[in-house]
Design a protein around this motif. Sequence first.
Motif, PDB file in Angstrom:
ATOM      1  N   GLN A 259       0.857  -1.189   0.000  1.00  0.00           N
ATOM      2  CA  GLN A 259       0.000   0.000   0.000  1.00  0.00           C
ATOM      3  C   GLN A 259       0.889   1.233   0.000  1.00  0.00           C
ATOM      4  O   GLN A 259       1.755   1.366   0.868  1.00  0.00           O
ATOM      5  CB  GLN A 259      -0.883   0.001   1.244  1.00  0.00           C
ATOM      6  CG  GLN A 259      -1.707   1.247   1.456  1.00  0.00           C
ATOM      7  CD  GLN A 259      -3.056   1.172   0.781  1.00  0.00           C
ATOM      8  OE1 GLN A 259      -3.781   0.191   0.911  1.00  0.00           O
ATOM      9  NE2 GLN A 259      -3.403   2.216   0.063  1.00  0.00           N
ATOM     10  N   VAL A 260       0.670   2.074  -0.980  1.00  0.00           N
ATOM     11  CA  VAL A 260       1.398   3.340  -1.040  1.00  0.00           C
ATOM     12  C   VAL A 260       0.408   4.462  -0.773  1.00  0.00           C
ATOM     13  O   VAL A 260      -0.667   4.487  -1.363  1.00  0.00           O
ATOM     14  CB  VAL A 260       2.069   3.544  -2.414  1.00  0.00           C
ATOM     15  CG1 VAL A 260       2.845   4.861  -2.426  1.00  0.00           C
ATOM     16  CG2 VAL A 260       3.001   2.386  -2.734  1.00  0.00           C
ATOM     17  N   THR A 261       0.763   5.381   0.088  1.00  0.00           N
ATOM     18  CA  THR A 261      -0.147   6.454   0.435  1.00  0.00           C
ATOM     19  C   THR A 261       0.614   7.751   0.671  1.00  0.00           C
ATOM     20  O   THR A 261       1.829   7.744   0.866  1.00  0.00           O
ATOM     21  CB  THR A 261      -0.963   6.086   1.690  1.00  0.00           C
ATOM     22  OG1 THR A 261      -2.011   7.045   1.880  1.00  0.00           O
ATOM     23  CG2 THR A 261      -0.091   6.065   2.931  1.00  0.00           C
ATOM     24  N   GLN A 262      -0.122   8.830   0.626  1.00  0.00           N
ATOM     25  CA  GLN A 262       0.473  10.135   0.907  1.00  0.00           C
ATOM     26  C   GLN A 262       0.370  10.426   2.403  1.00  0.00           C
ATOM     27  O   GLN A 262      -0.613  10.036   3.062  1.00  0.00           O
ATOM     28  CB  GLN A 262      -0.272  11.227   0.128  1.00  0.00           C
ATOM     29  CG  GLN A 262      -0.142  11.110  -1.383  1.00  0.00           C
ATOM     30  CD  GLN A 262       1.247  11.422  -1.867  1.00  0.00           C
ATOM     31  OE1 GLN A 262       1.932  12.274  -1.308  1.00  0.00           O
ATOM     32  NE2 GLN A 262       1.675  10.732  -2.918  1.00  0.00           N
TER      33      GLN A 262
ATOM     34  N   GLU B 179      -5.573   8.431   5.317  1.00  0.00           N
ATOM     35  CA  GLU B 179      -5.987   7.281   6.118  1.00  0.00           C
ATOM     36  C   GLU B 179      -5.755   6.002   5.334  1.00  0.00           C
ATOM     37  O   GLU B 179      -5.972   5.975   4.119  1.00  0.00           O
ATOM     38  CB  GLU B 179      -7.475   7.408   6.442  1.00  0.00           C
ATOM     39  CG  GLU B 179      -8.078   6.201   7.149  1.00  0.00           C
ATOM     40  CD  GLU B 179      -9.562   6.350   7.369  1.00  0.00           C
ATOM     41  OE1 GLU B 179      -9.964   7.142   8.250  1.00  0.00           O
ATOM     42  OE2 GLU B 179     -10.347   5.665   6.655  1.00  0.00           O
ATOM     43  N   VAL B 180      -5.318   4.966   6.016  1.00  0.00           N
ATOM     44  CA  VAL B 180      -5.188   3.658   5.376  1.00  0.00           C
ATOM     45  C   VAL B 180      -5.851   2.603   6.251  1.00  0.00           C
ATOM     46  O   VAL B 180      -5.888   2.734   7.475  1.00  0.00           O
ATOM     47  CB  VAL B 180      -3.716   3.256   5.119  1.00  0.00           C
ATOM     48  CG1 VAL B 180      -3.071   4.170   4.112  1.00  0.00           C
ATOM     49  CG2 VAL B 180      -2.930   3.216   6.411  1.00  0.00           C
ATOM     50  N   ILE B 181      -6.353   1.593   5.595  1.00  0.00           N
ATOM     51  CA  ILE B 181      -6.918   0.442   6.292  1.00  0.00           C
ATOM     52  C   ILE B 181      -6.235  -0.808   5.776  1.00  0.00           C
ATOM     53  O   ILE B 181      -6.254  -1.086   4.576  1.00  0.00           O
ATOM     54  CB  ILE B 181      -8.433   0.337   6.077  1.00  0.00           C
ATOM     55  CG1 ILE B 181      -9.136   1.570   6.658  1.00  0.00           C
ATOM     56  CG2 ILE B 181      -8.974  -0.940   6.745  1.00  0.00           C
ATOM     57  CD1 ILE B 181     -10.642   1.594   6.428  1.00  0.00           C
ATOM     58  N   LEU B 182      -5.626  -1.523   6.686  1.00  0.00           N
ATOM     59  CA  LEU B 182      -4.972  -2.777   6.348  1.00  0.00           C
ATOM     60  C   LEU B 182      -5.883  -3.911   6.789  1.00  0.00           C
ATOM     61  O   LEU B 182      -6.404  -3.892   7.911  1.00  0.00           O
ATOM     62  CB  LEU B 182      -3.615  -2.881   7.046  1.00  0.00           C
ATOM     63  CG  LEU B 182      -2.681  -1.667   6.884  1.00  0.00           C
ATOM     64  CD1 LEU B 182      -1.352  -1.937   7.576  1.00  0.00           C
ATOM     65  CD2 LEU B 182      -2.487  -1.295   5.441  1.00  0.00           C
TER      66      LEU B 182
ATOM     67  N   SER C  50       5.813   4.047   7.724  1.00  0.00           N
ATOM     68  CA  SER C  50       6.260   3.137   6.666  1.00  0.00           C
ATOM     69  C   SER C  50       6.903   1.907   7.300  1.00  0.00           C
ATOM     70  O   SER C  50       7.869   2.022   8.064  1.00  0.00           O
ATOM     71  CB  SER C  50       7.268   3.820   5.746  1.00  0.00           C
ATOM     72  OG  SER C  50       6.663   4.880   5.036  1.00  0.00           O
ATOM     73  N   ALA C  51       6.356   0.739   6.992  1.00  0.00           N
ATOM     74  CA  ALA C  51       6.823  -0.499   7.612  1.00  0.00           C
ATOM     75  C   ALA C  51       6.050  -1.663   7.017  1.00  0.00           C
ATOM     76  O   ALA C  51       5.102  -1.477   6.254  1.00  0.00           O
ATOM     77  CB  ALA C  51       6.595  -0.460   9.127  1.00  0.00           C
TER      78      ALA C  51
ATOM     79  N   GLY D 156       0.449 -13.650   9.166  1.00  0.00           N
ATOM     80  CA  GLY D 156       0.168 -13.476   7.759  1.00  0.00           C
ATOM     81  C   GLY D 156       1.412 -13.038   7.010  1.00  0.00           C
ATOM     82  O   GLY D 156       2.465 -12.816   7.622  1.00  0.00           O
ATOM     83  N   PRO D 157       1.306 -12.887   5.698  1.00  0.00           N
ATOM     84  CA  PRO D 157       2.466 -12.523   4.872  1.00  0.00           C
ATOM     85  C   PRO D 157       2.851 -11.054   4.976  1.00  0.00           C
ATOM     86  O   PRO D 157       3.917 -10.658   4.511  1.00  0.00           O
ATOM     87  CB  PRO D 157       2.001 -12.858   3.456  1.00  0.00           C
ATOM     88  CG  PRO D 157       0.522 -12.707   3.514  1.00  0.00           C
ATOM     89  CD  PRO D 157       0.126 -13.153   4.887  1.00  0.00           C
ATOM     90  N   GLY D 158       1.989 -10.256   5.572  1.00  0.00           N
ATOM     91  CA  GLY D 158       2.318  -8.855   5.781  1.00  0.00           C
ATOM     92  C   GLY D 158       1.808  -7.936   4.692  1.00  0.00           C
ATOM     93  O   GLY D 158       1.547  -8.347   3.556  1.00  0.00           O
ATOM     94  N   THR D 159       1.634  -6.674   5.058  1.00  0.00           N
ATOM     95  CA  THR D 159       1.343  -5.591   4.123  1.00  0.00           C
ATOM     96  C   THR D 159       2.471  -4.581   4.239  1.00  0.00           C
ATOM     97  O   THR D 159       2.759  -4.090   5.342  1.00  0.00           O
ATOM     98  CB  THR D 159       0.012  -4.888   4.447  1.00  0.00           C
ATOM     99  OG1 THR D 159      -1.074  -5.773   4.212  1.00  0.00           O
ATOM    100  CG2 THR D 159      -0.160  -3.639   3.579  1.00  0.00           C
ATOM    101  N   ARG D 160       3.080  -4.295   3.105  1.00  0.00           N
ATOM    102  CA  ARG D 160       4.130  -3.274   3.112  1.00  0.00           C
ATOM    103  C   ARG D 160       3.484  -1.913   2.912  1.00  0.00           C
ATOM    104  O   ARG D 160       2.885  -1.665   1.864  1.00  0.00           O
ATOM    105  CB  ARG D 160       5.160  -3.535   2.017  1.00  0.00           C
ATOM    106  CG  ARG D 160       6.271  -2.482   1.992  1.00  0.00           C
ATOM    107  CD  ARG D 160       7.364  -2.843   1.013  1.00  0.00           C
ATOM    108  NE  ARG D 160       8.027  -4.090   1.339  1.00  0.00           N
ATOM    109  CZ  ARG D 160       8.936  -4.238   2.281  1.00  0.00           C
ATOM    110  NH1 ARG D 160       9.307  -3.191   2.999  1.00  0.00           N
ATOM    111  NH2 ARG D 160       9.493  -5.409   2.494  1.00  0.00           N
ATOM    112  N   LEU D 161       3.575  -1.058   3.911  1.00  0.00           N
ATOM    113  CA  LEU D 161       3.011   0.290   3.819  1.00  0.00           C
ATOM    114  C   LEU D 161       4.123   1.279   3.544  1.00  0.00           C
ATOM    115  O   LEU D 161       5.112   1.331   4.276  1.00  0.00           O
ATOM    116  CB  LEU D 161       2.294   0.664   5.120  1.00  0.00           C
ATOM    117  CG  LEU D 161       1.751   2.088   5.185  1.00  0.00           C
ATOM    118  CD1 LEU D 161       0.646   2.293   4.152  1.00  0.00           C
ATOM    119  CD2 LEU D 161       1.240   2.416   6.576  1.00  0.00           C
TER     120      LEU D 161
END
Lengths: 115, 110
Positions: free
Chosen positions: A11-14, A18-21, A87-88, A107-112
């Motif tokens: 997930q790439v964000t500014q 807001e982000v939802i994982l 960022s992590a 889980g395999p993870g989400t790269r933010l």
Amino acid sequence: EPEVTQTPSHQVTQMGQEVILRCVPISNHLYFYWYRQILGQKVEFLVSFYNNEISEKSEIFDDQFSVERPDGSNFTLKIRSTKLEDSAMYFCASSDEGSRNDEQFFGPGTRLTVL
Amino acid sequence: LAKTTQPISMDSYEGQEVNITCSHNNIATNDYITWYQQFPSQGPRFIIQGYKTKVTNEVASLFIPADRKSSTLSLPRVSLSDTAVYYCLVDYNQGGKLIFGQGTELSVKP
């Protein structure tokens, strides 16, 4: 073999957005966790969740973070206003029991990535 | 005060036995010793857990002396695919959360 799944994988964000994982824990598990791992650093505990409420949270898990189990399968982590230092890799985990000795399945993870 | 101490890195060759020792001088009576493995860009994966003496499963053995102040993870005949970071965990004082240290980065060479 049952497994924990996470979306999105990246997930790439500014900054400030807001982000939802999202996470789908193993179906018969009752305890859910979020961890994060900043690149090159150790895995850090964020929050544990049981019976529709937070069991424990770390000092990292401030007011910008929230978790929710909106239905019987999903477990989400929301970051209200992202910062560069958010960022992590974010890992969701679940376990059968919340005991100290219980194996947690990650889980395999989400790269933010926060720009 | 750190709960566990383990080497930052280790090198090995394919087919060798690898032993990674973890020190946990302040382990509490009720603490178990658990090892997790993490491949790059993946979540940690449970390997083995023990309380005392010796535990063996299909992937590893865990040796724990009587005083429980240390433990040794033994990986028999490692292969290239065992290259990963190995974490020793004993901090279970507050429910189910896992407290990870820096881990031992194992590099297996051909």
